[in-house]
Write a protein that holds these residues in place. Structure first.
Motif, PDB file in Angstrom:
ATOM      1  N   ALA A  27      -0.757  26.869  93.285  1.00 32.38           N
ATOM      2  CA  ALA A  27       0.426  26.915  92.416  1.00 32.38           C
ATOM      3  C   ALA A  27       0.411  28.231  91.648  1.00 32.38           C
ATOM      4  CB  ALA A  27       0.417  25.737  91.455  1.00 32.38           C
ATOM      5  N   GLN A  29       2.730  30.841  89.217  1.00 31.63           N
ATOM      6  CA  GLN A  29       3.912  31.073  88.386  1.00 31.63           C
ATOM      7  C   GLN A  29       4.175  32.567  88.361  1.00 31.63           C
ATOM      8  OE1 GLN A  29       4.464  28.935  84.655  1.00 31.63           O
ATOM      9  NE2 GLN A  29       4.808  30.916  83.676  1.00 31.63           N
ATOM     10  N   TYR A  42       8.186  29.328  90.108  1.00 27.35           N
ATOM     11  CA  TYR A  42       6.878  29.080  90.698  1.00 27.35           C
ATOM     12  C   TYR A  42       6.968  28.950  92.215  1.00 27.35           C
ATOM     13  CZ  TYR A  42       7.757  24.002  91.172  1.00 27.35           C
ATOM     14  OH  TYR A  42       8.252  22.767  91.516  1.00 27.35           O
ATOM     15  N   GLU A  44       4.620  27.026  95.151  1.00 30.11           N
ATOM     16  CA  GLU A  44       3.558  26.033  95.298  1.00 30.11           C
ATOM     17  C   GLU A  44       3.363  25.698  96.770  1.00 30.11           C
ATOM     18  OE1 GLU A  44       2.576  21.626  93.492  1.00 30.11           O
ATOM     19  OE2 GLU A  44       4.623  22.037  94.124  1.00 30.11           O
ATOM     20  N   GLU A  56       9.027  26.694  85.015  1.00 29.29           N
ATOM     21  CA  GLU A  56       7.664  27.007  84.609  1.00 29.29           C
ATOM     22  C   GLU A  56       6.742  25.958  85.216  1.00 29.29           C
ATOM     23  OE1 GLU A  56       5.381  28.274  80.509  1.00 29.29           O
ATOM     24  OE2 GLU A  56       7.479  27.742  80.467  1.00 29.29           O
ATOM     25  N   TYR A  57       5.537  26.340  85.602  1.00 36.58           N
ATOM     26  CA  TYR A  57       4.590  25.433  86.235  1.00 36.58           C
ATOM     27  C   TYR A  57       3.345  25.388  85.360  1.00 36.58           C
ATOM     28  CZ  TYR A  57       2.483  22.915  90.141  1.00 36.58           C
ATOM     29  OH  TYR A  57       1.930  21.948  90.940  1.00 36.58           O
ATOM     30  N   ARG A  60      -0.728  25.456  86.847  1.00 34.13           N
ATOM     31  CA  ARG A  60      -0.779  26.563  87.798  1.00 34.13           C
ATOM     32  C   ARG A  60      -2.194  27.101  87.947  1.00 34.13           C
ATOM     33  NH1 ARG A  60       2.097  27.974  83.041  1.00 34.13           N
ATOM     34  NH2 ARG A  60       0.653  29.059  81.682  1.00 34.13           N
ATOM     35  N   ILE A  63      -0.899  33.204  87.155  1.00 33.09           N
ATOM     36  CA  ILE A  63       0.400  33.739  86.754  1.00 33.09           C
ATOM     37  C   ILE A  63       0.451  35.193  87.204  1.00 33.09           C
ATOM     38  CG2 ILE A  63       1.913  34.354  84.837  1.00 33.09           C
ATOM     39  CD1 ILE A  63       0.566  32.187  83.177  1.00 33.09           C
TER      40      ILE A  63
END
Length: 147
Positions: A27, A29, A42, A44, A56-57, A60, A63
């Protein structure tokens, strides 16, 4: 370019990548820094499927922070994400080992695009050959009719 336009373009660049060989949950972002196109989304990989969503994740692995043009070049395969990081055009926070897996997703998409391009060239070649054969047969029939 607005955030929505940038997101849709990026989503199109990522979607369709064959990630069935990635058996790990990933995952990422993306925080895009830009006055007009700035925003968060994001990417995934879950259960061998790729998801790209404009949210927004929170859970995650990493980033990625960059400008839209840098992300476009990375997504197109024109800029290596490691090189962008080294040149300080891409910042990364979180699990670096998992962040490096982004390259696999990009390469999967680039490989698919190359396969489609090769298949299209092969199909075009067959179509041209068939058209040439049909034209030749038609000319032969016309020639026989005129005699």
């Amino acid at each position: 370019m607005t955030y929505e336009e940038m997101f849709n373009e990026i989503k199109g660049k990522f979607m369709g990548a064959d990630v069935s060989d990635i058996h790990e949950h990933l995952a990422f972002q993306f925080n895009i820094e830009d006055a007009e196109a700035g925003g968060i989304f994001y990417v995934e990989v879950k259960d061998g499927e790729l998801h790209v969503e404009p949210y927004e994740y929170y859970d995650r692995d990493a980033i990625f922070i960059c400008a839209p043009d840098v992300l476009m070049k990375i997504a197109d395969g024109k800029k290596d994400p490691v090189a962008a990081f080294t040149e300080q055009k891409l910042r990364v926070e979180g699990n670096i080992d998992k962040a490096l897996r982004l390259k696999e997703i990009i390469e999967a998409k680039q490989g698919e695009l190359k396969e489609k391009s090769a298949a299209k060239k092969a199909a075009d070649k067959v179509v041209k050959k068939v058209a040439k054969t049909v034209a030749k047969k038609t000319a032969e029939k016309e020639s026989k009719k005129s005699k």
